[in-house]
Design a protein around this motif. Structure first.
Motif, short mmCIF file in Angstrom:
data_model
loop_
_atom_site.label_atom_id
_atom_site.label_comp_id
_atom_site.label_asym_id
_atom_site.label_seq_id
_atom_site.Cartn_x
_atom_site.Cartn_y
_atom_site.Cartn_z
N ALA A 139 114.77 33.22 45.04
CA ALA A 139 115.27 33.67 46.16
C ALA A 139 114.39 34.21 47.05
O ALA A 139 113.16 34.33 46.50
CB ALA A 139 116.41 35.11 45.69
N PRO A 140 114.30 34.42 48.26
CA PRO A 140 113.28 34.73 49.24
C PRO A 140 112.60 36.15 48.88
O PRO A 140 113.23 36.94 48.04
CB PRO A 140 114.07 35.14 50.70
N HIS A 141 111.31 36.23 49.14
CA HIS A 141 110.51 37.41 48.93
C HIS A 141 110.38 37.46 47.44
O HIS A 141 110.21 38.63 46.84
CB HIS A 141 111.33 38.75 49.52
N ARG A 142 110.14 36.45 46.67
CA ARG A 142 109.70 36.36 45.37
C ARG A 142 110.69 37.13 44.51
O ARG A 142 110.33 37.68 43.32
CB ARG A 142 108.41 36.92 45.02
N GLN A 143 112.01 36.98 44.93
CA GLN A 143 112.83 37.68 44.18
C GLN A 143 113.74 36.24 43.30
O GLN A 143 113.46 34.99 43.71
CB GLN A 143 114.34 38.27 44.88
N ALA A 144 114.65 36.64 42.23
CA ALA A 144 115.34 35.65 41.63
C ALA A 144 116.58 36.03 41.16
O ALA A 144 116.75 37.40 40.72
CB ALA A 144 114.49 34.86 40.72
N TYR A 145 117.57 35.39 40.99
CA TYR A 145 118.63 35.66 40.39
C TYR A 145 118.89 35.22 38.80
O TYR A 145 118.25 33.89 38.92
CB TYR A 145 120.12 34.94 41.07
N LEU A 146 119.27 35.89 37.82
CA LEU A 146 119.37 35.41 36.57
C LEU A 146 120.49 35.52 36.28
O LEU A 146 121.31 36.46 36.44
CB LEU A 146 118.44 36.63 35.58
N GLN A 147 121.51 34.31 35.70
CA GLN A 147 122.67 34.12 35.76
C GLN A 147 122.94 33.46 34.14
O GLN A 147 121.87 32.64 33.85
CB GLN A 147 123.22 33.18 36.60
N ALA A 148 123.89 34.08 33.64
CA ALA A 148 124.27 33.72 32.18
C ALA A 148 125.79 33.01 32.42
O ALA A 148 126.56 33.92 32.90
CB ALA A 148 124.04 34.55 30.98
N TYR A 149 125.96 31.83 31.76
CA TYR A 149 127.62 31.47 31.41
C TYR A 149 127.66 31.11 30.10
O TYR A 149 126.97 30.46 29.35
CB TYR A 149 127.48 30.31 32.32
N THR A 150 128.82 31.31 29.99
CA THR A 150 129.65 31.08 28.67
C THR A 150 130.95 30.23 28.82
O THR A 150 131.65 30.30 30.01
CB THR A 150 129.90 32.19 27.69
N TYR A 151 131.52 29.38 27.85
CA TYR A 151 132.42 28.69 27.88
C TYR A 151 133.65 29.27 26.80
O TYR A 151 133.38 29.07 25.50
CB TYR A 151 132.42 27.27 27.77
N ARG A 152 134.76 29.88 27.30
CA ARG A 152 135.50 30.59 26.41
C ARG A 152 136.77 30.68 26.75
O ARG A 152 137.18 30.70 28.01
CB ARG A 152 135.28 31.99 25.92
N ASP A 153 137.68 30.56 25.90
CA ASP A 153 139.28 30.39 26.17
C ASP A 153 139.64 29.40 27.18
O ASP A 153 140.56 29.61 28.01
CB ASP A 153 139.89 31.79 26.74
#
Length: 226
Positions: A139-153
Motif C-alpha cells: 500500500a502507499p507510504h510503505r504500508q502493507a495489508y496482511l491477509q489470511a484466508y481459509t476454506y471451511r464449510d
C-alpha cells in the motif's frame, strides 16, 4: 523373591552415603550450608483505583477477530493453491471498496509488473490440516495489508486483515509474527498473530514494542495500528 532392577541400586546408595558420612565426620563446619540472609517477602499485584468502574466496551476497534466470506471465487476441490491470490484480493476490494480505496486502482491493473499483490504463502494456520493462504498487498507510504484466508464449510473465508508499516513477516509454526515501524525512533512493534478456535479468526495474541537501536527512515510515516 525376585528383585527388580529398580531395587538393585539401593544398597550401593546406602554404602556410598555411609562412606561420605565417615569421611566428613571430622570436617567440622567446613563446606556446610551458610545462610544467604533473610528471604525477601513476595509482593503480589496491587489493584489501583478499586472504585474505578469497569469498561463496558473497547475504546477502539482494531478489527481483530473479524471474518468475511469471499463471494464470487471458486476453490476447486477446496484447495487454495488452485486459486490465484490476485483473484481473491480483487474480490475483497470489490466487496469493500471503502476499506481498500488506497490499493483499488493498483490491484485492478494486475498482473502488471507493479502489481501490489505479493506471492502467497501456504501454511496450515488453523490447525485443521489443509493449507491456508497468507497474502501481502503493498500500500502507499510503505504500508502493507496482511491477509489470511481459509476454506471451511464450503466457503472461502478471510480470517485476518491487518494494515501496518510492515518491516518484515515471519512464520513461526502456525503463528504469524509481524515486525512494524513504531512511532518512536529506534523502536519497533512486534505482533504475533495466532488462530483462535473460538473466534475462528487470527488474533494478535502478543503485541509489544521493542528497542532496536536503529533510527527509523525519516520518510516513513507513523504506522497505522489497524
Amino acid at each position: 523373591m525376585t528383585t527388580g532392577p529398580g531395587r538393585l541400586g539401593r544398597p550401593v546408595l546406602a554404602v556410598s552415603a555411609a562412606v561420605l558420612l565417615g569421611v566428613c565426620a571430622g570436617c567440622g563446619d567446613q563446606g556446610g550450608l551458610e545462610s544467604a540472609g533473610p528471604t525477601p517477602t513476595a509482593v503480589g499485584p496491587e489493584r489501583l483505583w478499586p472504585t474505578l468502574p469497569p469498561a463496558t466496551r473497547a475504546a477502539d476497534d482494531y478489527g481483530a477477530g473479524e471474518t468475511a466470506v469471499v463471494k464470487g471465487v471458486k476453490v476447486p476441490g477446496g484447495k487454495l493453491r488452485a486459486v490465484d491470490p490476485v483473484t481473491i484480493v480483487r474480490a475483497r476490494v470489490a466487496a469493500a471498496p471503502d476499506d481498500y480505496k488506497d490499493i483499488a486502482d493498483d490491484v485492478a491493473d494486475c498482473p502488471s509488473k507493479d502489481c501490489p499483490v505479493l506471492g502467497g504463502y501456504y501454511r496450515d494456520l488453523t490447525g485443521d490440516g489443509p493449507d491456508d493462504l497468507l497474502v501481502a498487498v503493498r500500500a502507499p507510504h510503505r504500508q502493507a495489508y496482511l491477509q489470511a484466508y481459509t476454506y471451511r464449510d464450503g466457503k472461502l473465508t478471510q480470517i485476518m486483515d491487518d494494515k501496518d508499516a510492515v518491516i518484515n513477516v515471519h512464520l513461526a509454526g502456525r503463528n504469524i509474527v509481524v515486525r512494524a515501524a513504531a512511532d518512536l525512533s529506534g523502536y519497533e512493534y512486534r505482533t504475533s498473530w495466532s488462530y483462535d478456535t473460538h473466534q475462528k479468526a487470527m488474533l494478535p495474541t502478543r503485541d509489544e514494542i521493542l528497542r532496536t537501536g536503529a533510527k527509523r527512515t525519516p520518510d516513513v510515516p507513523s504506522p497505522s495500528r489497524s
